[in-house]
Write a protein that holds these residues in place. Structure first.
Motif, PDB file in Angstrom:
ATOM      1  N   MET A   1       0.841  -1.181   0.000  1.00 20.19           N
ATOM      2  CA  MET A   1       0.000   0.000   0.000  1.00 20.19           C
ATOM      3  C   MET A   1       0.886   1.245   0.000  1.00 20.19           C
ATOM      4  N   SER A   2       0.509   2.205  -0.787  1.00 17.75           N
ATOM      5  CA  SER A   2       1.338   3.400  -0.881  1.00 17.75           C
ATOM      6  C   SER A   2       1.238   4.242   0.387  1.00 17.75           C
ATOM      7  N   ARG A   3       2.286   4.974   0.649  1.00 21.50           N
ATOM      8  CA  ARG A   3       2.392   5.768   1.878  1.00 21.50           C
ATOM      9  C   ARG A   3       1.960   7.212   1.706  1.00 21.50           C
ATOM     10  N   ILE A   4       1.950   7.696   0.491  1.00 25.56           N
ATOM     11  CA  ILE A   4       1.690   9.112   0.235  1.00 25.56           C
ATOM     12  C   ILE A   4       0.422   9.232  -0.590  1.00 25.56           C
ATOM     13  N   PRO A   5      -0.442  10.199  -0.295  1.00 29.84           N
ATOM     14  CA  PRO A   5      -1.685  10.349  -1.057  1.00 29.84           C
ATOM     15  C   PRO A   5      -1.424  10.527  -2.552  1.00 29.84           C
ATOM     16  N   THR A   6      -2.331   9.993  -3.334  1.00 30.63           N
ATOM     17  CA  THR A   6      -2.296  10.105  -4.790  1.00 30.63           C
ATOM     18  C   THR A   6      -3.309  11.170  -5.188  1.00 30.63           C
ATOM     19  N   HIS A   7      -2.837  12.182  -5.902  1.00 29.12           N
ATOM     20  CA  HIS A   7      -3.676  13.336  -6.222  1.00 29.12           C
ATOM     21  C   HIS A   7      -4.140  13.352  -7.670  1.00 29.12           C
ATOM     22  N   THR A   8      -5.216  14.068  -7.887  1.00 27.95           N
ATOM     23  CA  THR A   8      -5.634  14.487  -9.216  1.00 27.95           C
ATOM     24  C   THR A   8      -5.170  15.936  -9.362  1.00 27.95           C
ATOM     25  N   VAL A   9      -5.293  16.485 -10.540  1.00 26.74           N
ATOM     26  CA  VAL A   9      -4.933  17.889 -10.724  1.00 26.74           C
ATOM     27  C   VAL A   9      -5.772  18.760  -9.802  1.00 26.74           C
ATOM     28  N   GLU A  10      -7.046  18.427  -9.679  1.00 29.75           N
ATOM     29  CA  GLU A  10      -7.984  19.253  -8.918  1.00 29.75           C
ATOM     30  C   GLU A  10      -7.719  19.252  -7.414  1.00 29.75           C
ATOM     31  N   ASN A  11      -7.273  18.114  -6.853  1.00 28.30           N
ATOM     32  CA  ASN A  11      -7.105  18.085  -5.394  1.00 28.30           C
ATOM     33  C   ASN A  11      -5.644  18.141  -4.945  1.00 28.30           C
ATOM     34  N   ALA A  12      -4.735  18.354  -5.896  1.00 28.47           N
ATOM     35  CA  ALA A  12      -3.320  18.516  -5.540  1.00 28.47           C
ATOM     36  C   ALA A  12      -3.118  19.876  -4.882  1.00 28.47           C
ATOM     37  N   PRO A  13      -2.065  20.022  -4.080  1.00 23.05           N
ATOM     38  CA  PRO A  13      -1.760  21.345  -3.541  1.00 23.05           C
ATOM     39  C   PRO A  13      -1.666  22.365  -4.680  1.00 23.05           C
ATOM     40  N   ALA A  14      -2.095  23.580  -4.422  1.00 22.30           N
ATOM     41  CA  ALA A  14      -2.172  24.618  -5.461  1.00 22.30           C
ATOM     42  C   ALA A  14      -0.854  24.793  -6.215  1.00 22.30           C
ATOM     43  N   ALA A  15       0.267  24.746  -5.513  1.00 21.58           N
ATOM     44  CA  ALA A  15       1.562  24.949  -6.171  1.00 21.58           C
ATOM     45  C   ALA A  15       1.927  23.789  -7.100  1.00 21.58           C
ATOM     46  N   SER A  16       1.347  22.622  -6.898  1.00 20.34           N
ATOM     47  CA  SER A  16       1.622  21.463  -7.749  1.00 20.34           C
ATOM     48  C   SER A  16       0.711  21.395  -8.964  1.00 20.34           C
ATOM     49  N   GLN A  17      -0.434  22.036  -8.904  1.00 16.94           N
ATOM     50  CA  GLN A  17      -1.423  21.898  -9.968  1.00 16.94           C
ATOM     51  C   GLN A  17      -0.912  22.251 -11.364  1.00 16.94           C
ATOM     52  N   PRO A  18      -0.213  23.387 -11.559  1.00 18.61           N
ATOM     53  CA  PRO A  18       0.259  23.686 -12.930  1.00 18.61           C
ATOM     54  C   PRO A  18       1.241  22.640 -13.466  1.00 18.61           C
ATOM     55  N   LEU A  19       2.130  22.162 -12.608  1.00 19.99           N
ATOM     56  CA  LEU A  19       3.090  21.142 -13.035  1.00 19.99           C
ATOM     57  C   LEU A  19       2.390  19.824 -13.350  1.00 19.99           C
ATOM     58  N   LEU A  20       1.467  19.457 -12.499  1.00 18.67           N
ATOM     59  CA  LEU A  20       0.724  18.214 -12.711  1.00 18.67           C
ATOM     60  C   LEU A  20      -0.122  18.310 -13.980  1.00 18.67           C
ATOM     61  N   ARG A  21      -0.679  19.477 -14.238  1.00 20.88           N
ATOM     62  CA  ARG A  21      -1.472  19.692 -15.457  1.00 20.88           C
ATOM     63  C   ARG A  21      -0.603  19.490 -16.700  1.00 20.88           C
ATOM     64  N   LYS A  22       0.619  20.021 -16.675  1.00 27.61           N
ATOM     65  CA  LYS A  22       1.542  19.851 -17.800  1.00 27.61           C
ATOM     66  C   LYS A  22       1.886  18.368 -18.010  1.00 27.61           C
ATOM     67  N   ILE A  23       2.076  17.652 -16.928  1.00 22.23           N
ATOM     68  CA  ILE A  23       2.367  16.217 -17.018  1.00 22.23           C
ATOM     69  C   ILE A  23       1.195  15.483 -17.645  1.00 22.23           C
TER      70      ILE A  23
END
Length: 176
Positions: free
Chosen positions: A1-23
């Motif tokens: 089982m993974s130890r760290i939460p798995t995010h979507t673009v929408e629920n990722a921390p705000a600073a991660s959202q643009p980078l995650l969107r590009k990915i």
């Protein structure tokens, strides 16, 4: 089982959202892989990862095909199954045949001595915490790799180590 939460673009921390969107835009499935979705939990981790990837694209002396070979050799040296799968897919997308992908993974011949010498050096470095025997270094030099290329190969090793260690650290569930 993974130890760290798995995010979507929408629920990722705000600073991660643009980078995650590009990915996500660059991903065939239209969603982040588990490793990216977990890295997004920390904007610092995702920024470090995307920065390393950008350097490989923008500043490497290697072609994308050779870079994919080095990434795969490093992944194989580290022995991380998730990273080997990612790197194998990347290698095939960049023109390596199935047999060559197997050779890069196992350390057998790709039928290109110059590639094999450098891939062997990177695989050895990955398996030995960056340490490479003088004989291995000399084989790469004799195959025609100069100091610039030998130095530049390190960034593929470093990016692969960063990614593989994160996968181990986070216990990321395999989705590739």
């Amino acid at each position: 089982m993974s130890r760290i939460p798995t995010h979507t673009v929408e629920n990722a921390p705000a600073a991660s959202q643009p980078l995650l969107r590009k990915i996500v835009q660059a991903t065939p499935g239209g969603r982040p892989a588990n490793l990216h979705a977990q890295m997004a939990h920390s904007p610092a981790v995702l920024t470090a990862y995307t920065s390393l990837r950008a350097v490989l694209t923008d500043q490497s002396t290697f072609t994308p095909k050779m870079g994919a070979a080095l990434t795969l050799a490093a992944a194989a040296g580290l022995g991380n199954d998730y990273m080997v799968r990612i790197a194998s897919r990347l290698a095939q997308m960049n023109g390596w045949s199935g047999d060559q992908v197997t050779a890069l993974t196992t350390g057998t011949s790709t039928n290109d001595a110059k590639t094999d010498a450098l891939a062997g050096l990177v695989r050895e470095a990955a398996a030995n915490s960056g340490n490479v025997a003088d004989a291995t270094w000399n084989v790469a030099r004799q195959a025609g790799w100069n100091d610039e290329y030998l130095t530049d190969a390190f960034v593929y090793l470093g990016a692969t180590v960063f990614t593989a260690y994160f996968l181990n650290y986070a216990q990321t569930n395999l989705d590739i």
